[in-house]
Design a protein around this motif. Structure first.
Motif, PDB file in Angstrom:
ATOM      1  N   MET A   1      -2.476   3.327  -3.027  1.00 17.58           N
ATOM      2  CA  MET A   1      -1.234   3.258  -2.271  1.00 17.58           C
ATOM      3  C   MET A   1      -0.885   4.524  -1.582  1.00 17.58           C
ATOM      4  O   MET A   1      -0.186   4.185  -0.451  1.00 17.58           O
ATOM      5  N   PRO A   2      -1.048   5.683  -1.964  1.00 20.49           N
ATOM      6  CA  PRO A   2      -0.439   6.710  -1.017  1.00 20.49           C
ATOM      7  C   PRO A   2      -1.048   6.667   0.276  1.00 20.49           C
ATOM      8  O   PRO A   2      -0.823   6.911   1.427  1.00 20.49           O
ATOM      9  N   GLU A   3      -2.520   6.126   0.388  1.00 17.84           N
ATOM     10  CA  GLU A   3      -3.220   6.336   1.600  1.00 17.84           C
ATOM     11  C   GLU A   3      -2.517   4.926   2.527  1.00 17.84           C
ATOM     12  O   GLU A   3      -2.639   5.146   3.888  1.00 17.84           O
ATOM     13  N   LEU A   4      -2.258   3.978   1.896  1.00 13.59           N
ATOM     14  CA  LEU A   4      -1.759   2.653   2.668  1.00 13.59           C
ATOM     15  C   LEU A   4      -0.237   3.143   3.109  1.00 13.59           C
ATOM     16  O   LEU A   4      -0.195   2.987   4.422  1.00 13.59           O
ATOM     17  N   LEU A   5       0.436   3.774   2.316  1.00 11.40           N
ATOM     18  CA  LEU A   5       1.880   4.292   2.775  1.00 11.40           C
ATOM     19  C   LEU A   5       1.526   5.300   3.926  1.00 11.40           C
ATOM     20  O   LEU A   5       2.396   5.452   4.918  1.00 11.40           O
ATOM     21  N   ALA A   6       0.538   6.088   4.232  1.00 12.85           N
ATOM     22  CA  ALA A   6       0.209   6.868   5.121  1.00 12.85           C
ATOM     23  C   ALA A   6      -0.139   6.394   6.575  1.00 12.85           C
ATOM     24  O   ALA A   6       0.106   6.916   7.537  1.00 12.85           O
ATOM     25  N   ARG A   7      -0.640   5.213   6.267  1.00  9.42           N
ATOM     26  CA  ARG A   7      -1.280   4.619   7.408  1.00  9.42           C
ATOM     27  C   ARG A   7      -0.241   3.527   8.017  1.00  9.42           C
ATOM     28  O   ARG A   7      -0.294   2.896   9.236  1.00  9.42           O
ATOM     29  N   CYS A   8       0.765   2.730   7.120  1.00  9.84           N
ATOM     30  CA  CYS A   8       1.596   1.832   7.507  1.00  9.84           C
ATOM     31  C   CYS A   8       3.000   2.196   7.147  1.00  9.84           C
ATOM     32  O   CYS A   8       3.300   2.676   6.360  1.00  9.84           O
ATOM     33  N   SER A   9       3.923   1.779   8.058  1.00 14.10           N
ATOM     34  CA  SER A   9       5.287   2.099   7.960  1.00 14.10           C
ATOM     35  C   SER A   9       5.813   1.071   6.864  1.00 14.10           C
ATOM     36  O   SER A   9       5.396  -0.090   6.664  1.00 14.10           O
ATOM     37  N   SER A  10       6.906   1.276   6.376  1.00 17.09           N
ATOM     38  CA  SER A  10       7.685   0.276   5.323  1.00 17.09           C
ATOM     39  C   SER A  10       7.910  -0.875   6.020  1.00 17.09           C
ATOM     40  O   SER A  10       7.887  -2.005   5.565  1.00 17.09           O
ATOM     41  N   GLU A  11       8.225  -0.815   7.499  1.00 18.90           N
ATOM     42  CA  GLU A  11       8.565  -1.980   8.055  1.00 18.90           C
ATOM     43  C   GLU A  11       7.413  -3.058   8.268  1.00 18.90           C
ATOM     44  O   GLU A  11       7.370  -4.270   7.981  1.00 18.90           O
ATOM     45  N   GLU A  12       5.884  -2.462   8.505  1.00 16.42           N
ATOM     46  CA  GLU A  12       5.039  -3.043   8.597  1.00 16.42           C
ATOM     47  C   GLU A  12       4.729  -3.773   7.071  1.00 16.42           C
ATOM     48  O   GLU A  12       4.240  -5.065   7.201  1.00 16.42           O
ATOM     49  N   LEU A  13       4.762  -2.958   6.071  1.00 16.13           N
ATOM     50  CA  LEU A  13       4.264  -3.533   4.856  1.00 16.13           C
ATOM     51  C   LEU A  13       5.195  -4.786   4.728  1.00 16.13           C
ATOM     52  O   LEU A  13       4.900  -5.714   3.931  1.00 16.13           O
ATOM     53  N   ALA A  14       6.648  -4.655   4.867  1.00  8.55           N
ATOM     54  CA  ALA A  14       7.685  -5.807   4.804  1.00  8.55           C
ATOM     55  C   ALA A  14       7.021  -7.040   5.454  1.00  8.55           C
ATOM     56  O   ALA A  14       7.122  -8.102   4.917  1.00  8.55           O
ATOM     57  N   GLU A  15       6.596  -6.790   6.801  1.00 10.45           N
ATOM     58  CA  GLU A  15       6.410  -7.923   7.661  1.00 10.45           C
ATOM     59  C   GLU A  15       5.076  -8.654   6.868  1.00 10.45           C
ATOM     60  O   GLU A  15       4.997  -9.899   6.775  1.00 10.45           O
ATOM     61  N   TRP A  16       4.220  -7.829   6.437  1.00 10.28           N
ATOM     62  CA  TRP A  16       2.905  -8.332   5.721  1.00 10.28           C
ATOM     63  C   TRP A  16       3.292  -9.048   4.606  1.00 10.28           C
ATOM     64  O   TRP A  16       2.626 -10.281   4.272  1.00 10.28           O
ATOM     65  N   MET A  17       4.372  -8.397   3.505  1.00  9.49           N
ATOM     66  CA  MET A  17       4.751  -9.160   2.627  1.00  9.49           C
ATOM     67  C   MET A  17       5.337 -10.840   2.738  1.00  9.49           C
ATOM     68  O   MET A  17       5.195 -11.653   2.196  1.00  9.49           O
ATOM     69  N   ALA A  18       6.028 -10.468   3.770  1.00  9.92           N
ATOM     70  CA  ALA A  18       6.722 -11.863   4.296  1.00  9.92           C
ATOM     71  C   ALA A  18       5.809 -12.824   4.768  1.00  9.92           C
ATOM     72  O   ALA A  18       5.791 -13.947   4.397  1.00  9.92           O
ATOM     73  N   TYR A  19       4.924 -12.499   5.546  1.00  5.95           N
ATOM     74  CA  TYR A  19       3.794 -13.208   5.936  1.00  5.95           C
ATOM     75  C   TYR A  19       3.028 -14.053   4.857  1.00  5.95           C
ATOM     76  O   TYR A  19       2.813 -15.241   4.804  1.00  5.95           O
ATOM     77  N   GLU A  20       2.634 -13.274   3.727  1.00 11.56           N
ATOM     78  CA  GLU A  20       1.885 -13.550   2.785  1.00 11.56           C
ATOM     79  C   GLU A  20       2.940 -14.423   1.885  1.00 11.56           C
ATOM     80  O   GLU A  20       2.316 -15.599   1.397  1.00 11.56           O
ATOM     81  N   HIS A  21       3.987 -14.330   1.996  1.00  9.17           N
ATOM     82  CA  HIS A  21       5.025 -14.986   0.984  1.00  9.17           C
ATOM     83  C   HIS A  21       4.871 -16.543   1.392  1.00  9.17           C
ATOM     84  O   HIS A  21       4.981 -17.588   0.911  1.00  9.17           O
ATOM     85  N   VAL A  22       4.833 -16.752   3.035  1.00  2.00           N
ATOM     86  CA  VAL A  22       4.781 -17.993   3.463  1.00  2.00           C
ATOM     87  C   VAL A  22       3.720 -18.419   3.611  1.00  2.00           C
ATOM     88  O   VAL A  22       3.173 -19.668   3.285  1.00  2.00           O
ATOM     89  N   THR A  23       2.512 -17.939   3.867  1.00  2.00           N
ATOM     90  CA  THR A  23       1.310 -18.476   3.936  1.00  2.00           C
ATOM     91  C   THR A  23       0.284 -18.514   2.774  1.00  2.00           C
ATOM     92  O   THR A  23      -0.647 -19.026   2.841  1.00  2.00           O
TER      93      THR A  23
END
Length: 100
Positions: free
Chosen positions: A1-23
């Protein structure tokens, strides 16, 4: 998880979570169906006499329900994010936004 957080902003992670929630799940095709089938099989081997057999649909996540759901405001989204982090035992960090 730390590597993911180092590469992506929380905004980007939230966008991916929203996308996954829909699709539905991101990743290999419909692993959710595979795991629902597996869970139903295991559940049925442990059920008591006279109990209803479980179907994979009983364990399958219901993805986007379309227009039936009202859009959320930022407070509701924040509550969903807090619920997600508490369910997954994740930790959060407050990051100060830098002016662009």
């Amino acid at each position: 998880m730390p590597e993911l957080l180092a590469r992506c902003s929380s905004e980007e992670l939230a966008e991916w979570m929203a996308y996954e929630h829909v699709t539905g799940p991101i990743g290999p095709e419909r692993l959710d169906v595979l795991f629902a089938t597996l869970t139903a099989t295991v559940s049925n081997t442990a059920r008591g006499k006279g109990k209803r057999a479980r179907e994979p649909q009983d364990f399958l996540q219901k993805w986007d329900q379309g227009a039936a759901r009202e859009p959320m405001d930022w407070r509701q989204m924040l509550a969903v994010a807090h619920e997600f982090t508490s369910r997954t035992n994740a930790t959060t960090q407050r990051v100060e936004r830098r002016p662009r």
